[in-house]
Design a protein around this motif. Structure first.
Motif, PDB file in Angstrom:
ATOM      1  N   ALA A   1      68.880  55.377  33.917  1.00  0.00           N
ATOM      2  CA  ALA A   1      68.026  54.227  34.228  1.00  0.00           C
ATOM      3  C   ALA A   1      66.795  54.205  33.318  1.00  0.00           C
ATOM      4  O   ALA A   1      66.359  53.138  32.874  1.00  0.00           O
ATOM      5  CB  ALA A   1      67.603  54.261  35.690  1.00  0.00           C
ATOM      6  N   ALA A   2      66.230  55.382  33.019  1.00  0.00           N
ATOM      7  CA  ALA A   2      65.073  55.450  32.118  1.00  0.00           C
ATOM      8  C   ALA A   2      65.445  54.952  30.724  1.00  0.00           C
ATOM      9  O   ALA A   2      64.678  54.202  30.091  1.00  0.00           O
ATOM     10  CB  ALA A   2      64.549  56.883  32.046  1.00  0.00           C
ATOM     11  N   MET A   3      66.618  55.340  30.225  1.00  0.00           N
ATOM     12  CA  MET A   3      67.068  54.867  28.913  1.00  0.00           C
ATOM     13  C   MET A   3      67.303  53.359  28.935  1.00  0.00           C
ATOM     14  O   MET A   3      66.950  52.653  27.984  1.00  0.00           O
ATOM     15  CB  MET A   3      68.353  55.596  28.517  1.00  0.00           C
ATOM     16  N   VAL A   4      67.901  52.860  30.008  1.00  0.00           N
ATOM     17  CA  VAL A   4      68.164  51.423  30.130  1.00  0.00           C
ATOM     18  C   VAL A   4      66.853  50.640  30.137  1.00  0.00           C
ATOM     19  O   VAL A   4      66.740  49.572  29.524  1.00  0.00           O
ATOM     20  CB  VAL A   4      68.978  51.127  31.400  1.00  0.00           C
ATOM     21  N   LEU A   5      65.837  51.168  30.798  1.00  0.00           N
ATOM     22  CA  LEU A   5      64.549  50.468  30.889  1.00  0.00           C
ATOM     23  C   LEU A   5      63.787  50.486  29.567  1.00  0.00           C
ATOM     24  O   LEU A   5      63.157  49.491  29.194  1.00  0.00           O
ATOM     25  CB  LEU A   5      63.700  51.094  31.991  1.00  0.00           C
TER      26      LEU A   5
ATOM     27  N   TRP B   1      53.844  51.929  27.890  1.00  0.00           N
ATOM     28  CA  TRP B   1      53.883  53.196  28.622  1.00  0.00           C
ATOM     29  C   TRP B   1      52.798  53.238  29.709  1.00  0.00           C
ATOM     30  O   TRP B   1      53.050  53.707  30.823  1.00  0.00           O
ATOM     31  CB  TRP B   1      53.700  54.340  27.642  1.00  0.00           C
ATOM     32  N   LEU B   2      51.624  52.699  29.396  1.00  0.00           N
ATOM     33  CA  LEU B   2      50.518  52.726  30.347  1.00  0.00           C
ATOM     34  C   LEU B   2      50.778  51.838  31.563  1.00  0.00           C
ATOM     35  O   LEU B   2      50.343  52.157  32.672  1.00  0.00           O
ATOM     36  CB  LEU B   2      49.217  52.301  29.654  1.00  0.00           C
TER      37      LEU B   2
ATOM     38  N   THR C   1      60.751  60.887  33.018  1.00  0.00           N
ATOM     39  CA  THR C   1      61.499  60.764  31.766  1.00  0.00           C
ATOM     40  C   THR C   1      60.856  59.718  30.855  1.00  0.00           C
ATOM     41  O   THR C   1      60.710  59.930  29.646  1.00  0.00           O
ATOM     42  CB  THR C   1      62.956  60.390  32.055  1.00  0.00           C
ATOM     43  N   LEU C   2      60.461  58.589  31.418  1.00  0.00           N
ATOM     44  CA  LEU C   2      59.793  57.555  30.620  1.00  0.00           C
ATOM     45  C   LEU C   2      58.505  58.091  29.988  1.00  0.00           C
ATOM     46  O   LEU C   2      58.193  57.776  28.828  1.00  0.00           O
ATOM     47  CB  LEU C   2      59.478  56.345  31.496  1.00  0.00           C
ATOM     48  N   ALA C   3      57.746  58.900  30.727  1.00  0.00           N
ATOM     49  CA  ALA C   3      56.491  59.438  30.203  1.00  0.00           C
ATOM     50  C   ALA C   3      56.729  60.344  29.000  1.00  0.00           C
ATOM     51  O   ALA C   3      55.923  60.377  28.057  1.00  0.00           O
ATOM     52  CB  ALA C   3      55.757  60.212  31.300  1.00  0.00           C
TER      53      ALA C   3
END
Length: 454
Positions: free
Chosen positions: A276-280, A342-343, A359-361
């Motif tokens: 999901a993090a990669m998809v986003l 990111w913020l 993961t996104l961070a």
């Protein structure tokens, strides 16, 4: 436009900027078709996001193929525009339109015949597979509309009228968002379609965009109905010449899209939260990256126009040197946008699982470095294509993707079971692999001597 050579004013970075900013907005909104769909279904949960990710890998492949051939048509038309030959503009447009419609039709048939099996094999659960199948079947309407709209946009871009494609998205985007939300949730008495409602809203927006561009094309250029004849005396010889020119360029973009789709399919082997993090994040990478890519694309269009005019000496060198230096400013802007995204991630996606958010961070350092080699490579690639070095550019892209990125992705995920952060770092590594091949070829200057006249 007369049949004599067109005298254009000497281009500057301001010329590039005036062309690039509408192209940037247009490209953002094109990628935004899938981004908007992902955003409006995010409230349905991680399973809905995963369904969008699986279906989006196939949808992006089809859109990428259409964009590939439209890009080739754009370069062909820019050369014809620089030479001032209306018969070249007519031939380039209709040959490009024929190719895009054929590709869209073939893609739709393949999806209807085999898409369900592919989605079933990629999805984590039967429900995710079912949602992905319904979304993709409706999204085929977007593919058919964009087949025409992308060629029309390429024509306007090649003529320097980049604002018209931008305006088409300004008209269609609110319709897309409103219709998607209404159809997903069944507002106002409309059917509640769930994930597939996002695709239906996108189809309505794309159809409106295509109609606007077709109207503008006929109003400004008369659809070239008053221009007699074709290049090489007939349509089919002109079509063969256009196809031979387009295939290496199209193969480059198709390879990039296909390799990204294959990597996305491999990403599905990650756990649901990391996937999901990669998809986003990947749509945001594409969206912000279009700022730099549009600058490089506008640079390539102007180089093609200059070559069409026969300018291959100091004037061309001065323009390219100035545009290349300014490209690093756009790269810094892209890095800043990545930081801002990111913020605000907690605000955009407040209901994410903690592992997805963590993961996104961890993607941030890669995002801050990625734009600089990517932008420099893009300027080199677009310039080389404008100068006829289409086969060389194709080889650089294909070998860096299929001999490096795709195998490395498979090894990291399927063999070593590494986290999504290591896999994401391959985006930066791939650009570093391409860097010497592009820059050495550009500095040699053989591309300036190629015969690319329409």
């Amino acid at each position: 436009m007369s049949s004599s050579r067109l005298e254009l004013p000497p281009p500057t970075n301001r010329t590039v900027l005036l062309m690039a900013w509408p192209m940037t907005m247009m490209a953002i909104m094109l990628h935004g078709i899938v981004v908007i769909d992902t955003y409006v279904v995010a409230g349905l949960g991680e399973a809905a996001i995963a369904a969008m990710g699986v279906a989006g890998s196939v949808a992006n492949l089809l859109l990428g193929m259409l964009s590939a051939f439209a890009m080739a048509t754009q370069i062909r038309l820019a050369q014809a525009f620089g030479s001032g030959r209306e018969v070249g503009m007519k031939s380039g447009f209709y040959c490009g339109l024929f190719i895009n419609l054929a590709v869209a039709g073939a893609g739709a048939v393949l999806v209807l015949l085999y898409g369900g099996r592919l989605l079933d094999s990629l999805a984590h659960t039967p429900q995710i597979a079912a949602d992905a199948r319904r979304y993709l079947n409706v999204f085929l309407l977007v593919i058919l509309a964009e087949a025409v709209a992308l060629v029309l946009s390429s024509h306007f871009n090649a003529c320097g009228r980049t604002r018209l494609p931008f305006y088409s998205y300004l008209i269609s985007l609110p319709v897309n968002v409103g219709a998607s939300i209404a159809l997903i949730h069944g507002l106002g008495g409309l059917p509640e379609m769930g994930v597939s409602g996002a695709a239906a809203g996108s189809a309505i927006g794309s159809a409106l965009r295509t109609a606007f561009l077709a109207l503008m094309f006929h109003r400004h250029f008369g659809s070239y109905l008053g221009v007699a004849g074709w290049l090489r005396e007939a349509f089919w010889p002109a079509f063969r010449g256009h196809l031979l020119f387009a295939l290496p360029i199209a193969a480059t973009f198709i390879s990039a899209t296909l390799s990204s789709s294959v990597c996305t399919m491999i990403f599905a082997s990650l756990n649901v939260n990391q996937f999901a993090a990669m998809v986003l994040i990947m749509p945001w990478v594409m969206i912000a990256g279009t700022i730099g890519m549009s600058w490089a694309q506008a640079t390539g269009i102007i180089v093609a126009q200059l070559i069409g005019q026969g300018q291959r000496g100091p004037a061309l060198d001065r323009f390219l040197s100035s545009a290349w230096r300014a490209a690093f400013v756009t790269a810094a802007l892209v890095a800043l946008i990545y930081l801002l995204v990111w913020l605000v991630t907690p605000i955009l996606y407040p209901d994410l699982h903690p592992e997805t958010r963590a993961t996104l961070a961890q993607f941030l350092p890669i995002l801050l470095l990625l734009p600089f080699p990517k932008e420099s490579n893009a300027v080199c690639g677009n310039t080389l294509r404008a100068g006829g070095e289409t086969v060389y550019v194709m080889h650089v892209f294909i070998w860096s993707q299929w001999l490096f990125r795709v195998p490395a992705t498979a090894v990291m995920i399927l063999w070593f079971d590494l986290s999504a952060v290591w896999v994401f770092s391959l985006l930066l590594a791939e650009e570093l692999v391409k860097l010497p091949a592009f820059h050495i070829r550009l500095f040699r200057g053989k591309w300036k001597q190629a015969d690319v006249m329409t």
